[in-house]
Motif scaffolding. Structure first.
Motif, short mmCIF file in Angstrom:
data_model
loop_
_atom_site.label_atom_id
_atom_site.label_comp_id
_atom_site.label_asym_id
_atom_site.label_seq_id
_atom_site.Cartn_x
_atom_site.Cartn_y
_atom_site.Cartn_z
N SER A 10 -3.07 3.24 -10.24
CA SER A 10 -4.33 3.14 -10.99
C SER A 10 -5.31 2.12 -10.42
CB SER A 10 -4.02 2.84 -12.47
OG SER A 10 -2.97 1.91 -12.54
N GLY A 11 -5.19 1.81 -9.14
CA GLY A 11 -6.11 0.85 -8.53
C GLY A 11 -7.37 1.50 -7.98
N ASP A 12 -7.95 0.83 -6.98
CA ASP A 12 -9.20 1.31 -6.38
C ASP A 12 -8.96 2.58 -5.56
OD1 ASP A 12 -10.57 -0.87 -7.35
OD2 ASP A 12 -10.15 -2.09 -5.55
N PRO A 13 -10.00 3.45 -5.54
CA PRO A 13 -9.89 4.60 -4.63
C PRO A 13 -10.03 4.14 -3.18
CG PRO A 13 -12.03 4.59 -5.72
CD PRO A 13 -11.24 3.44 -6.30
N VAL A 14 -9.54 4.93 -2.24
CA VAL A 14 -9.66 4.55 -0.82
C VAL A 14 -11.13 4.51 -0.41
CG1 VAL A 14 -7.40 5.41 -0.09
CG2 VAL A 14 -9.38 6.96 -0.06
N ASN A 15 -11.42 3.77 0.66
CA ASN A 15 -12.78 3.73 1.20
C ASN A 15 -12.78 4.35 2.60
OD1 ASN A 15 -11.76 1.76 2.98
ND2 ASN A 15 -12.28 0.11 1.55
N ASP A 16 -13.92 4.24 3.30
CA ASP A 16 -14.03 4.87 4.62
C ASP A 16 -12.99 4.33 5.59
OD1 ASP A 16 -16.13 6.35 3.84
OD2 ASP A 16 -17.67 4.99 4.65
N ALA A 17 -12.63 3.06 5.44
CA ALA A 17 -11.71 2.45 6.39
C ALA A 17 -10.26 2.83 6.07
CB ALA A 17 -11.88 0.93 6.37
N ASN A 18 -9.78 2.47 4.87
CA ASN A 18 -8.35 2.68 4.61
C ASN A 18 -8.02 4.11 4.21
OD1 ASN A 18 -8.92 2.73 1.80
ND2 ASN A 18 -8.93 0.48 1.78
N GLY A 19 -9.02 4.97 4.17
CA GLY A 19 -8.77 6.40 3.90
C GLY A 19 -8.47 7.18 5.18
N LYS A 20 -8.57 6.52 6.35
CA LYS A 20 -8.26 7.20 7.61
C LYS A 20 -7.08 6.51 8.28
CE LYS A 20 -12.12 9.81 7.99
NZ LYS A 20 -13.16 9.05 7.31
N ARG A 64 0.82 -1.22 0.00
CA ARG A 64 0.00 0.00 0.00
C ARG A 64 0.85 1.27 0.00
NH1 ARG A 64 -5.24 1.17 0.97
NH2 ARG A 64 -5.77 -0.93 1.71
N PHE A 65 0.55 2.17 -0.92
CA PHE A 65 1.11 3.52 -0.88
C PHE A 65 0.16 4.37 -0.02
CE2 PHE A 65 4.12 4.17 -4.64
CZ PHE A 65 4.26 2.83 -4.91
N TYR A 66 0.69 5.37 0.65
CA TYR A 66 -0.17 6.32 1.36
C TYR A 66 0.10 7.71 0.82
CZ TYR A 66 -0.56 2.56 4.76
OH TYR A 66 -0.78 1.35 5.35
N ARG A 67 -0.98 8.47 0.57
CA ARG A 67 -0.79 9.90 0.36
C ARG A 67 -1.44 10.55 1.57
NH1 ARG A 67 -1.90 11.03 -5.28
NH2 ARG A 67 -4.06 10.72 -4.67
N PHE A 68 -0.59 10.91 2.53
CA PHE A 68 -1.08 11.43 3.80
C PHE A 68 -1.45 12.90 3.65
CE2 PHE A 68 2.03 8.16 5.34
CZ PHE A 68 1.13 7.35 6.00
N PHE A 69 -2.51 13.30 4.33
CA PHE A 69 -2.86 14.72 4.44
C PHE A 69 -3.72 14.89 5.67
CE2 PHE A 69 -7.36 14.60 3.26
CZ PHE A 69 -7.46 13.34 2.67
N PHE A 70 -3.85 16.13 6.12
CA PHE A 70 -4.71 16.42 7.26
C PHE A 70 -6.00 17.03 6.75
CE2 PHE A 70 -0.80 16.15 9.76
CZ PHE A 70 -1.26 15.43 10.85
N ALA A 71 -7.11 16.46 7.19
CA ALA A 71 -8.40 16.97 6.75
C ALA A 71 -8.58 18.43 7.19
CB ALA A 71 -9.50 16.08 7.31
N ASN A 72 -7.90 18.87 8.25
CA ASN A 72 -8.09 20.26 8.70
C ASN A 72 -6.99 21.21 8.20
OD1 ASN A 72 -5.87 19.76 10.27
ND2 ASN A 72 -6.74 20.66 12.12
N GLY A 73 -6.18 20.74 7.26
CA GLY A 73 -5.21 21.65 6.64
C GLY A 73 -3.85 21.75 7.32
N LEU A 74 -3.64 21.05 8.43
CA LEU A 74 -2.29 21.06 9.04
C LEU A 74 -1.27 20.61 8.02
CD1 LEU A 74 -2.58 19.55 12.63
CD2 LEU A 74 -1.62 21.78 12.01
N ARG A 75 -0.04 21.08 8.18
CA ARG A 75 0.97 20.79 7.14
C ARG A 75 2.12 19.95 7.66
NH1 ARG A 75 2.59 26.49 5.31
NH2 ARG A 75 2.93 26.58 7.56
N PHE A 76 2.85 19.40 6.73
CA PHE A 76 4.04 18.60 7.08
C PHE A 76 5.28 19.45 6.81
CE2 PHE A 76 0.80 15.76 5.33
CZ PHE A 76 0.68 14.81 6.35
N ILE A 77 6.13 19.55 7.79
CA ILE A 77 7.41 20.24 7.57
C ILE A 77 8.48 19.15 7.49
CG2 ILE A 77 8.97 22.03 8.38
CD1 ILE A 77 6.62 22.95 10.26
N HIS A 78 8.89 18.83 6.27
CA HIS A 78 9.85 17.74 6.09
C HIS A 78 11.24 18.18 6.52
CE1 HIS A 78 7.23 15.13 3.60
NE2 HIS A 78 6.62 16.28 3.40
#
Ligand code: C2O
Length: 547
Positions: free
Chosen positions: A333-343, A268-282
């Motif tokens: 190019s696979g399936d979009p995330v669902n309620d479970a693996n999208g969190k 599994r690849f993850y594209r992480f993001f915060f639903a409230n807009g918090l940012r990542f400082i790499h």
């Protein structure tokens, strides 16, 4: 039925210091014994305990993921990895693919690889250096019980995981993963990044599915059972596990924290993001620090990649921040995330504002930038898979060769090379090179892909097939935070990814017996467990190892 999210607290894995704090004076190397045990692990409040394999100093203290090993730059670590596993695997495995199979067919082969480590080959965890419980049976390249990690490399993030031939994917699924950090106080303390147990934490992320009795669910029928009765090309689970808990929660103060996020998933690849807009400082990637911090709203992590980020919760407008994921699976190019693996997990942010003593400096650590003109040679590495009549990818090849064939690439220690990695498969492959640090120079789309593929199928030779005529399409920008030295990177399908690899060597005053007649070798491979051995490709041998 779906498990309730965010009910378990995010655990911290036990820490193992691999140095002795001398009463006065410099820390000293320490000898560790770390075992692999079968035990039960609670992944979620409402899920019965799950049979797992766990790393730890005893069965009682073993955890999934395993303990976080903390090393100091310049202080050697010695680990005797001990296999205490019973003889029957908790997951289905398939003897029809190239696999470590003990002669007496007893015991589970395991071997530990320190991913990102720059060490002697005998301690690298060659897939054929496996051993069973009590070292009763050993693989053909096995040489020693105690692994030696030099820790001479730059401070950064590594992880350790099983690497046994043909069993890597199920041994990882069973729980054999853990974080390893190399610290270098002289260069890191002045940065004043968030540190200490409270503010600096590894997050080991993977996906699993469970049966209602708590056991790990893995389909035990192969996609093509008449050839491979159990082998499944990829594994995806719906529950996202962080530090051993499904969708955990963590209460944080309104200030900066540092998270070393390790993608320990099989595929599994993850594209992480915060639903409230918090940012990542790499501040770093999977090998070393960046020259400067890079701020992003989202971050894409392939299996085995590491993002080392600061998150400043004082910037949050809400008291709750959900870390989410929107990467399709398989990627891209696979399936979009669902309620479970999208969190992924939930942060609960305390209300009161605090004085923050941590900072993110403008400059981090600058390492020499890559100089392509220093490369001693250029190689073309074409990855493609053959598909059977019933449309199952059967094998991943490099330049038409499989892992079992003799070594073809023999770079010299201490040199640099340009590799053009040509991905002719459908999926993004995270290419990982042992013992080499590399920088991604650019990614170019292949035009007239089918024509080029047809030529490659015939000749297996990128030069003969006029690669330069085809590598003229769109350019893909490498993200700013991924421009530093790395040990794994995403090879976009249909593109040529050009990397500059620096083959490292151990610091010259490291001394250990080196047996030139042994056949140690290093490997490079794709880190998706899609193909035979975690799609391990083939070895390049280490010649002139001692420098
Ligand atoms: Cu993370 Cu060869 O492995």
């Amino acid at each position: 039925s779906q498990l309730e999210m965010f009910v378990d607290e995010l655990p911290d894995m036990p820490k193992i210091k691999c140095f002795e704090d001398a009463a006065n004076g410099a820390p000293k190397p320490k000898k560790l014994k770390i075992g692999m045990f079968k035990k039960k692990w609670k992944f979620h409040r409402d899920l019965p305990p799950t049979p797992v394999y766990a790393y730890g100093t005893s069965k009682h203290t073993a955890t999934v993921p395993g303990p976080t090993i903390e090393a100091l730059h310049g202080i050697d670590t010695y680990v005797t990895w001990q296999n205490h596993l019973p003889s029957k695997h908790i997951l289905p495995w398939d003897p029809t693919i190239p696999t470590a199979i003990p002669r007496k067919k007893k015991g589970i082969p395991t071997v530990v690889h320190l991913h990102g480590g720059i060490d002697e080959p005998e301690s690298d965890g060659n897939s054929n250096s496996w051993f069973t419980a009590g070292f009763k049976e050993k693989g053909p390249t096995w040489t020693k019980k105690t692994y030696h990690y030099h820790n001479m490399q730059q401070p950064g993030n590594l992880w350790y995981h099983d690497h046994a031939m043909g069993l890597t994917r199920i041994n990882l699924l069973a729980g054999l993963v853990g974080a390893y950090i190399v610290r270098h106080h002289d260069v890191e303390t002045p940065l004043r990044l968030p540190s200490g147990d409270e503010f600096d934490r590894p997050l080991v992320v993977f996906d699993r599915s469970f049966r209602t009795d708590g056991s790990i669910y893995m389909n035990s029928t192969g996609n093509n059972p008449s050839i491979h009765p159990q082998w499944q090309p990829e594994y995806f689970g719906d529950a996202i596990i962080v530090n051993g808990k499904a969708w955990p929660r963590m209460t944080v103060r309104r200030r900066k924290y540092r998270f070393r996020i390790i993608n320990a998933s099989n595929a599994r690849f993850y594209r992480f993001f915060f639903a409230n807009g918090l940012r990542f400082i790499h501040v770093a990637a999977d090998s070393v620090y960046l020259g400067r911090p890079v701020v992003t709203n989202e971050t894409l992590l392939a299996p085995s990649e590491i993002a080392d980020v600061v998150i400043d919760f004082s910037e949050s407008k809400s008291d709750v921040a959900i870390l989410a994921n929107d990467a399709p699976y398989p990627y891209p190019s696979g399936d979009p995330v669902n309620d479970a693996n999208g969190k992924v997990m939930k942060f609960i942010i305390k209300k009161n504002h605090e004085l923050d003593t941590w900072r993110v400096p403008e400059k981090l650590i600058k390492y020499p930038s890559p100089d392509p003109s220093s490369a001693s040679r250029t190689r073309y590495i074409a990855m493609y898979e053959y598909t059977s009549d019933i449309d199952e990818p059967t094998h991943l090849f490099i330049n038409g060769k499989s892992y079992e064939e003799p070594v073809t690439e023999t770079p010299k220690a201490g040199t640099s090379e340009v590799w053009n990695v040509i991905n002719l498969t459908e999926d993004n492959h995270p290419l990982h090179i042992h013992l080499g640090l590399f920088v991604v120079l650019d990614q170019r789309e292949l035009v007239k892909l089918e024509e080029f593929k047809a030529c490659m199928t015939k000749y297996n030779d990128a030069i003969k097939c006029h690669i330069s005529k085809y590598a003229r399409g769109k350019k893909l920008e490498v993200s700013e935070h991924e421009k530093g030295w790395k040990n794994v990177y995403k090879m976009t399908p249909g593109y040529v990814t050009k990397i500059l690899v620096r083959f490292s060597y151990i610091h010259s005053n490291a001394s250990y017996p080196f047996d030139p007649t042994a056949e140690p070798g290093y490997v490079y491979h794709c880190h998706v467990s899609k193909f035979l051995i975690s799609c391990l490709l083939f070895i390049f041998q280490w010649q002139s190892f001692m420098v």
